[in-house]
Write an enzyme that holds these catalytic residues in place. Sequence first.
Site, mmCIF file in Angstrom:
data_model
loop_
_atom_site.group_PDB
_atom_site.id
_atom_site.type_symbol
_atom_site.label_atom_id
_atom_site.label_comp_id
_atom_site.label_asym_id
_atom_site.label_seq_id
_atom_site.Cartn_x
_atom_site.Cartn_y
_atom_site.Cartn_z
ATOM 1 N N ASN A 55 34.375 44.496 34.546
ATOM 2 C CA ASN A 55 34.679 45.386 35.671
ATOM 3 C C ASN A 55 35.081 46.808 35.286
ATOM 4 O O ASN A 55 34.937 47.717 36.089
ATOM 5 C CB ASN A 55 35.725 44.743 36.602
ATOM 6 C CG ASN A 55 37.042 44.501 35.932
ATOM 7 O OD1 ASN A 55 37.130 44.433 34.713
ATOM 8 N ND2 ASN A 55 38.099 44.369 36.717
ATOM 9 N N GLU A 59 45.267 40.365 29.009
ATOM 10 C CA GLU A 59 45.377 40.844 30.395
ATOM 11 C C GLU A 59 44.476 39.931 31.196
ATOM 12 O O GLU A 59 43.260 39.904 30.971
ATOM 13 C CB GLU A 59 44.841 42.264 30.518
ATOM 14 C CG GLU A 59 45.520 43.279 29.640
ATOM 15 C CD GLU A 59 44.854 44.648 29.751
ATOM 16 O OE1 GLU A 59 45.585 45.624 29.663
ATOM 17 O OE2 GLU A 59 43.630 44.735 29.917
ATOM 18 N N ARG A 101 46.933 49.845 37.760
ATOM 19 C CA ARG A 101 47.316 49.818 36.356
ATOM 20 C C ARG A 101 47.805 51.200 35.906
ATOM 21 O O ARG A 101 48.766 51.326 35.184
ATOM 22 C CB ARG A 101 46.086 49.399 35.559
ATOM 23 C CG ARG A 101 46.273 49.389 34.085
ATOM 24 C CD ARG A 101 44.904 49.369 33.438
ATOM 25 N NE ARG A 101 45.014 49.348 32.011
ATOM 26 C CZ ARG A 101 44.923 48.253 31.277
ATOM 27 N NH1 ARG A 101 44.679 47.096 31.834
ATOM 28 N NH2 ARG A 101 45.032 48.306 29.981
ATOM 29 N N ARG A 152 38.883 44.360 40.977
ATOM 30 C CA ARG A 152 39.866 44.928 40.052
ATOM 31 C C ARG A 152 40.959 43.895 39.852
ATOM 32 O O ARG A 152 41.349 43.226 40.800
ATOM 33 C CB ARG A 152 40.491 46.211 40.627
ATOM 34 C CG ARG A 152 39.539 47.392 40.708
ATOM 35 C CD ARG A 152 40.073 48.507 41.596
ATOM 36 N NE ARG A 152 41.408 48.947 41.238
ATOM 37 C CZ ARG A 152 42.477 48.833 42.034
ATOM 38 N NH1 ARG A 152 42.372 48.286 43.246
ATOM 39 N NH2 ARG A 152 43.649 49.235 41.631
ATOM 40 N N CYS A 153 41.479 43.815 38.629
ATOM 41 C CA CYS A 153 42.573 42.868 38.393
ATOM 42 C C CYS A 153 43.730 43.194 39.324
ATOM 43 O O CYS A 153 44.417 42.308 39.820
ATOM 44 C CB CYS A 153 43.029 42.922 36.943
ATOM 45 S SG CYS A 153 43.553 44.554 36.418
HETATM 46 P P1 NAP Z 1 35.581 36.591 31.984
HETATM 47 O O1 NAP Z 1 34.464 35.837 32.545
HETATM 48 O O2 NAP Z 1 36.802 35.870 31.592
HETATM 49 O O3 NAP Z 1 34.983 37.375 30.715
HETATM 50 C C1 NAP Z 1 35.763 38.266 29.960
HETATM 51 C C2 NAP Z 1 35.173 38.383 28.569
HETATM 52 O O4 NAP Z 1 35.270 37.134 27.892
HETATM 53 C C3 NAP Z 1 33.691 38.744 28.533
HETATM 54 O O5 NAP Z 1 33.453 39.557 27.407
HETATM 55 C C4 NAP Z 1 33.023 37.400 28.370
HETATM 56 O O6 NAP Z 1 31.735 37.463 27.784
HETATM 57 C C5 NAP Z 1 33.991 36.723 27.422
HETATM 58 N N1 NAP Z 1 33.961 35.270 27.484
HETATM 59 C C6 NAP Z 1 33.462 34.469 28.455
HETATM 60 N N2 NAP Z 1 33.665 33.175 28.149
HETATM 61 C C7 NAP Z 1 34.296 33.174 26.947
HETATM 62 C C8 NAP Z 1 34.805 32.151 26.117
HETATM 63 N N3 NAP Z 1 34.711 30.876 26.439
HETATM 64 N N4 NAP Z 1 35.424 32.524 24.968
HETATM 65 C C9 NAP Z 1 35.539 33.832 24.618
HETATM 66 N N5 NAP Z 1 35.076 34.837 25.378
HETATM 67 C C10 NAP Z 1 34.480 34.510 26.522
HETATM 68 O O7 NAP Z 1 36.066 37.770 32.963
HETATM 69 P P2 NAP Z 1 35.175 38.820 33.760
HETATM 70 O O8 NAP Z 1 34.486 38.100 34.867
HETATM 71 O O9 NAP Z 1 34.381 39.647 32.823
HETATM 72 O O10 NAP Z 1 36.320 39.769 34.362
HETATM 73 C C11 NAP Z 1 37.010 39.472 35.531
HETATM 74 C C12 NAP Z 1 38.358 38.853 35.231
HETATM 75 O O11 NAP Z 1 39.086 39.677 34.344
HETATM 76 C C13 NAP Z 1 39.232 38.727 36.474
HETATM 77 O O12 NAP Z 1 39.922 37.516 36.415
HETATM 78 C C14 NAP Z 1 40.192 39.900 36.343
HETATM 79 O O13 NAP Z 1 41.404 39.754 37.035
HETATM 80 C C15 NAP Z 1 40.392 39.939 34.876
HETATM 81 N N6 NAP Z 1 40.833 41.274 34.492
HETATM 82 C C16 NAP Z 1 42.151 41.433 34.178
HETATM 83 C C17 NAP Z 1 42.630 42.693 33.873
HETATM 84 C C18 NAP Z 1 44.066 42.919 33.555
HETATM 85 O O14 NAP Z 1 44.343 44.001 33.063
HETATM 86 N N7 NAP Z 1 44.977 41.999 33.813
HETATM 87 C C19 NAP Z 1 41.775 43.786 33.894
HETATM 88 C C20 NAP Z 1 40.442 43.573 34.232
HETATM 89 C C21 NAP Z 1 39.983 42.311 34.512
HETATM 90 P P3 NAP Z 1 30.407 37.248 28.684
HETATM 91 O O15 NAP Z 1 30.376 38.363 29.652
HETATM 92 O O16 NAP Z 1 29.338 37.294 27.677
HETATM 93 O O17 NAP Z 1 30.555 35.924 29.351
HETATM 94 O O1 G3H Z 2 40.776 45.529 36.569
HETATM 95 C C1 G3H Z 2 41.759 46.106 36.158
HETATM 96 C C2 G3H Z 2 41.861 47.541 35.798
HETATM 97 O O2 G3H Z 2 42.706 47.677 34.701
HETATM 98 C C3 G3H Z 2 42.326 48.288 37.028
HETATM 99 O O3 G3H Z 2 42.818 49.541 36.801
HETATM 100 O O4 G3H Z 2 44.385 49.422 38.700
HETATM 101 O O5 G3H Z 2 44.106 51.537 37.509
HETATM 102 O O6 G3H Z 2 42.275 50.652 38.950
HETATM 103 P P1 G3H Z 2 43.436 50.334 38.060
#
Ligand code: NAP
Ligand code: G3H
Length: 474
Positions: free
Chosen positions: A153, A249, A437, A282-283
């Site tokens: 994202n 995160e 964030r 967004r997270c």
């Molecule tokens: P995701 O599916 O968990 O993927 C994140 C990363 O992990 C990608 O690079 C993905 O690669 C990789 N990945 C997937 N399965 C894996 C495994 N089994 N082992 C190791 N790596 C693996 O998350 P997303 O859909 O990209 O992002 C959305 C999520 O991220 C939401 O839950 C959001 O809240 C969270 N997020 C949190 C923050 C924060 O700051 N707290 C910020 C942004 C997003 P592939 O793409 O190749 O599968």
């Molecule tokens: O998805 C998470 C990003 O860190 C969001 O950043 O809250 O500043 O838009 P932001």
Amino acid sequence: MIIGNYKILGKKYHTENYVSIINPSLQKEYAKVYALNKDTVDKIYQFAEEKQKKWEKKTISERAVYLKKWANLIEKNKEKLANLIVKEVAKNYKDSVSEIERSIEYIRYTIEEMYRIEIKAKTSEQFYNGDKSKIALIERKPYGVVLVISPFNFPMNLSISKIAPALISGNVCVFKPATQGSYFAIELIKLWEQTGVEEGIINLVTGRGREISDYLVTHPLINFINFTGSTNVGKDIAKKAGMIPLIMELGGKDAAIILDDCDLENATNEIINGAFSYSGQRCTAIKRVFVSKKNKNNLEKILTEKIKKLKIGLPETNTDITPLIDQSSLKYQKELISSLNKKAKILIGNKEDINKNIFYPTLITDVIETDQLAQEEQFGPILPIIIYDNFDHLIKMHNNSQFGLQVSIFGKDINNLFYLANKLEVGTVNFNKKSQRGPDNFPFIGYKDSGLGTQGIRNSILSMTKEKVIVLNI
Ligand code: NAP
Ligand code: G3H
């Protein structure tokens, strides 16, 4: 269709194995990138480890030269990079540009912050039996090879926010971007190479996370893991990582709380922006709203009117609601709605444009604590409204969540604001503004299943370095 070639171990790479990147707006293959195998990943780690020893020996200023040049190159290529974000993850152009601008500032501030983290000297005289004869020199050392895994994202910001603090403090990175976002990552790393830096400081690895994760995450040469993504994947990595230090995160379920004395006009503007920008992906998006009976009807009415004004369409035209990242996300939105309690009412939305993979902004009221939508992270443009009776009821429902990233409280009475801020189990409380964030120099913390450790420029540098104490006995 384009092929994302990049150098591995400093050389051209040949393979028959690719992974496809889908353009979310067209639901068609947009690019192909290498799907690296175990053997190549192993060589990359060895290469990175070797290069880190030299990188660590450089001064902060020497390392900063490359980071500064990188920031300048990113600035020069801002429009091109923003267009790649638009195509690859369907974020609108305006937000893509601002993500890039924010990351340029991030890199520059990281350098400044590193200069402020000094080597310290401390005597033992303040301790009970201490005296002046013991002086500790306290230095910060890099961990070594940092594995960076970023989500789809924020392909720019959530890569830079790990890579820049890791590099300035003497670590090198193995960088695994989300598959949706990895063509963008290739272009970003090509700019890094243009700084004239030696090979092996940022080592890109592409391929499906679930396929390469085991050997990526458990490799013996990793010294630190910095991950952003979903809670489930984060927990899986943490289990496999054993003793490897990590920061994570993860997901969120940030709430907006409407207090009876709040300015509803401001609150609803913030909620609309917080819940629906980038279609809720967004997270820190607002993912649930709590309101008492006093403001319920008004809130529903104003939010519904404001949702009607949101622009829906393709990201190139700067719309508010753009295609979701993939079809399974769209399916998930519908699943959350179909599992609602019988009294829940859809006030607007619950429509889709299947050809563009768009889910319309949706507002649902009378959602209850036990609904799946009240508990799970929708990561899409649906906003549930939950009714509270009094503060105790509100606090109980709010804290009955696996997540604890941020909360926004809208109200005027400062005593109420502080009372709630102290009771709510989250890393950050925002008064009268949406959760977010930024600014990136603030500490960014997820309580409970929303994270592990603290990010934010200073904290990220501190997290990816360890103290080394040398005691002088004089
Ligand atoms: P995701 O599916 O968990 O993927 C994140 C990363 O992990 C990608 O690079 C993905 O690669 C990789 N990945 C997937 N399965 C894996 C495994 N089994 N082992 C190791 N790596 C693996 O998350 P997303 O859909 O990209 O992002 C959305 C999520 O991220 C939401 O839950 C959001 O809240 C969270 N997020 C949190 C923050 C924060 O700051 N707290 C910020 C942004 C997003 P592939 O793409 O190749 O599968
Ligand atoms: O998805 C998470 C990003 O860190 C969001 O950043 O809250 O500043 O838009 P932001």
